[in-house]
Design a protein around this motif. Structure first.
Motif, PDB file in Angstrom:
ATOM      1  N   VAL A  72     -13.382 -20.255  12.367  1.00 18.23           N
ATOM      2  CA  VAL A  72     -12.969 -19.965  13.858  1.00 18.23           C
ATOM      3  C   VAL A  72     -11.961 -21.139  14.140  1.00 18.23           C
ATOM      4  O   VAL A  72     -10.991 -20.697  14.689  1.00 18.23           O
ATOM      5  CB  VAL A  72     -14.020 -20.330  14.744  1.00 18.23           C
ATOM      6  CG1 VAL A  72     -13.867 -20.279  16.143  1.00 18.23           C
ATOM      7  CG2 VAL A  72     -15.231 -19.340  14.641  1.00 18.23           C
ATOM      8  N   ALA A  73     -11.954 -22.056  13.635  1.00 18.18           N
ATOM      9  CA  ALA A  73     -10.815 -23.087  13.646  1.00 18.18           C
ATOM     10  C   ALA A  73      -9.421 -22.668  13.157  1.00 18.18           C
ATOM     11  O   ALA A  73      -8.666 -22.810  13.752  1.00 18.18           O
ATOM     12  CB  ALA A  73     -11.186 -24.459  13.000  1.00 18.18           C
ATOM     13  N   ARG A  74      -9.659 -22.094  12.029  1.00 16.01           N
ATOM     14  CA  ARG A  74      -8.400 -21.533  11.530  1.00 16.01           C
ATOM     15  C   ARG A  74      -7.700 -20.462  12.327  1.00 16.01           C
ATOM     16  O   ARG A  74      -6.465 -19.992  12.162  1.00 16.01           O
ATOM     17  CB  ARG A  74      -8.666 -20.877  10.064  1.00 16.01           C
ATOM     18  CG  ARG A  74      -8.777 -21.937   9.163  1.00 16.01           C
ATOM     19  CD  ARG A  74      -8.834 -21.533   7.599  1.00 16.01           C
ATOM     20  NE  ARG A  74      -9.189 -22.733   6.984  1.00 16.01           N
ATOM     21  CZ  ARG A  74      -9.638 -22.502   5.557  1.00 16.01           C
ATOM     22  NH1 ARG A  74     -10.054 -21.552   5.192  1.00 16.01           N
ATOM     23  NH2 ARG A  74      -9.673 -23.616   4.937  1.00 16.01           N
ATOM     24  N   LYS A  75      -8.489 -19.576  13.039  1.00 13.85           N
ATOM     25  CA  LYS A  75      -7.877 -18.554  14.034  1.00 13.85           C
ATOM     26  C   LYS A  75      -7.503 -19.064  15.291  1.00 13.85           C
ATOM     27  O   LYS A  75      -6.640 -18.339  16.136  1.00 13.85           O
ATOM     28  CB  LYS A  75      -9.216 -17.621  14.075  1.00 13.85           C
ATOM     29  CG  LYS A  75      -9.696 -16.895  13.039  1.00 13.85           C
ATOM     30  CD  LYS A  75      -8.527 -15.998  12.291  1.00 13.85           C
ATOM     31  CE  LYS A  75      -9.124 -15.068  11.187  1.00 13.85           C
ATOM     32  NZ  LYS A  75      -8.378 -14.345  10.545  1.00 13.85           N
ATOM     33  N   VAL A  76      -7.673 -20.304  15.521  1.00  5.68           N
ATOM     34  CA  VAL A  76      -7.313 -20.990  16.843  1.00  5.68           C
ATOM     35  C   VAL A  76      -5.693 -21.303  16.869  1.00  5.68           C
ATOM     36  O   VAL A  76      -5.470 -21.874  15.879  1.00  5.68           O
ATOM     37  CB  VAL A  76      -8.127 -22.345  17.249  1.00  5.68           C
ATOM     38  CG1 VAL A  76      -7.690 -22.704  18.518  1.00  5.68           C
ATOM     39  CG2 VAL A  76      -9.594 -21.711  17.604  1.00  5.68           C
ATOM     40  N   PRO A  77      -5.087 -20.918  17.586  1.00  7.03           N
ATOM     41  CA  PRO A  77      -3.525 -21.581  17.697  1.00  7.03           C
ATOM     42  C   PRO A  77      -3.687 -22.937  17.429  1.00  7.03           C
ATOM     43  O   PRO A  77      -4.260 -23.811  17.810  1.00  7.03           O
ATOM     44  CB  PRO A  77      -2.969 -20.966  18.913  1.00  7.03           C
ATOM     45  CG  PRO A  77      -3.651 -19.947  19.554  1.00  7.03           C
ATOM     46  CD  PRO A  77      -5.238 -20.334  18.949  1.00  7.03           C
ATOM     47  N   LYS A  78      -2.407 -23.418  17.064  1.00  7.14           N
ATOM     48  CA  LYS A  78      -2.111 -24.933  16.716  1.00  7.14           C
ATOM     49  C   LYS A  78      -2.105 -25.686  17.777  1.00  7.14           C
ATOM     50  O   LYS A  78      -2.751 -27.102  17.801  1.00  7.14           O
ATOM     51  CB  LYS A  78      -0.906 -25.145  15.901  1.00  7.14           C
ATOM     52  CG  LYS A  78      -0.828 -24.793  14.292  1.00  7.14           C
ATOM     53  CD  LYS A  78       0.153 -25.487  13.526  1.00  7.14           C
ATOM     54  CE  LYS A  78      -0.126 -25.090  12.278  1.00  7.14           C
ATOM     55  NZ  LYS A  78       1.224 -25.577  11.523  1.00  7.14           N
ATOM     56  N   LYS A  79      -1.734 -25.254  18.890  1.00  2.05           N
ATOM     57  CA  LYS A  79      -1.908 -25.959  20.346  1.00  2.05           C
ATOM     58  C   LYS A  79      -3.142 -26.196  20.792  1.00  2.05           C
ATOM     59  O   LYS A  79      -3.392 -27.136  21.473  1.00  2.05           O
ATOM     60  CB  LYS A  79      -0.874 -25.322  21.409  1.00  2.05           C
ATOM     61  CG  LYS A  79      -1.469 -23.860  21.883  1.00  2.05           C
ATOM     62  CD  LYS A  79      -0.333 -23.384  22.924  1.00  2.05           C
ATOM     63  CE  LYS A  79      -0.818 -22.125  23.389  1.00  2.05           C
ATOM     64  NZ  LYS A  79       0.027 -21.444  24.373  1.00  2.05           N
ATOM     65  N   TYR A  80      -4.337 -25.551  20.064  1.00  3.48           N
ATOM     66  CA  TYR A  80      -5.456 -25.769  20.696  1.00  3.48           C
ATOM     67  C   TYR A  80      -6.401 -26.514  19.558  1.00  3.48           C
ATOM     68  O   TYR A  80      -7.444 -27.063  19.861  1.00  3.48           O
ATOM     69  CB  TYR A  80      -6.280 -24.362  21.141  1.00  3.48           C
ATOM     70  CG  TYR A  80      -5.573 -23.825  22.242  1.00  3.48           C
ATOM     71  CD1 TYR A  80      -5.647 -24.264  23.418  1.00  3.48           C
ATOM     72  CD2 TYR A  80      -5.089 -22.516  21.999  1.00  3.48           C
ATOM     73  CE1 TYR A  80      -5.044 -23.700  24.638  1.00  3.48           C
ATOM     74  CE2 TYR A  80      -4.352 -21.769  23.223  1.00  3.48           C
ATOM     75  CZ  TYR A  80      -4.380 -22.506  24.445  1.00  3.48           C
ATOM     76  OH  TYR A  80      -3.919 -21.681  25.600  1.00  3.48           O
ATOM     77  N   LYS A  81      -5.839 -26.761  18.375  1.00  2.76           N
ATOM     78  CA  LYS A  81      -6.482 -27.493  17.406  1.00  2.76           C
ATOM     79  C   LYS A  81      -7.050 -28.870  17.746  1.00  2.76           C
ATOM     80  O   LYS A  81      -8.067 -29.012  17.618  1.00  2.76           O
ATOM     81  CB  LYS A  81      -5.529 -27.749  16.039  1.00  2.76           C
ATOM     82  CG  LYS A  81      -6.105 -28.495  15.072  1.00  2.76           C
ATOM     83  CD  LYS A  81      -5.331 -28.353  14.004  1.00  2.76           C
ATOM     84  CE  LYS A  81      -5.767 -29.107  12.675  1.00  2.76           C
ATOM     85  NZ  LYS A  81      -7.286 -29.804  12.788  1.00  2.76           N
TER      86      LYS A  81
END
Length: 169
Positions: A72-81
């Motif tokens: 799931v974390a890899r699917k989230v855009p970088k700005k939401y990391k």
């Protein structure tokens, strides 16, 4: 401070592992060579495995080498990391506070007065491992949160900086 805690935890887990290997060898020797298995070694190994697991899991979490589901974390855009990382740390904190610290304290208090059968050791020492690992998890979680905030305040990457410089010219 973190280095000291890391070194102490690593030393304890390594020492416990060495002791467990030696006691397991003794257990095998007494069982198969002497035909009289040691009752002390079996209970010692059981309790040691619990302590090793609890200390080792806290140490692995502190080093960020723990098992994680990152799909799931890899699917989230970088700005939401940053927000995903913080959510994970908050979930860890909640687990530590409720299960390890509160639950561990309850288990510790419930075991007062009980003694292990073979070792004759108070069983409180077994449940103390949950509390100790909870404190270690809490320590590492706070450090991780501070690191997330510190890393989030870094200047923008060079590409963004160059783009904004070109706009100003």
């Amino acid at each position: 401070m973190r280095d000291i805690v890391d070194r102490i935890t690593a030393f304890l887990t390594c020492s416990l592992m060495v002791a467990m290997v030696l006691v397991a060898c003794w257990q095998v020797f007494t069982r198969f060579v002497l035909n009289s298995p040691s009752t002390l070694s079996e209970e010692f190994l059981r309790y040691s495995l619990i302590w090793l697991t609890m200390l080792g899991s806290a140490y692995a979490y502190g080093k960020k080498k723990h098992l994680a589901v990152v799909f799931v974390a890899r699917k989230v855009p970088k700005k939401y990391k940053f927000y995903v990382d913080m959510l994970v740390e908050i979930i860890v904190l909640a687990f530590v506070l409720v299960i390890l610290l509160y639950g561990g304290t309850q288990a510790y208090q419930n075991s007062v007065g009980q003694v292990s059968s073979a070792l004759g050791m108070p069983t409180q020492y077994l449940y103390l491992s949950v509390i100790v690992s909870g404190v270690l998890f809490l320590f590492y979680a706070v450090i991780h949160i501070f690191e997330h905030f510190r890393n989030n305040k870094k200047p923008k990457n060079l590409e963004t900086q160059f783009e904004s410089d070109e706009i100003l010219e």
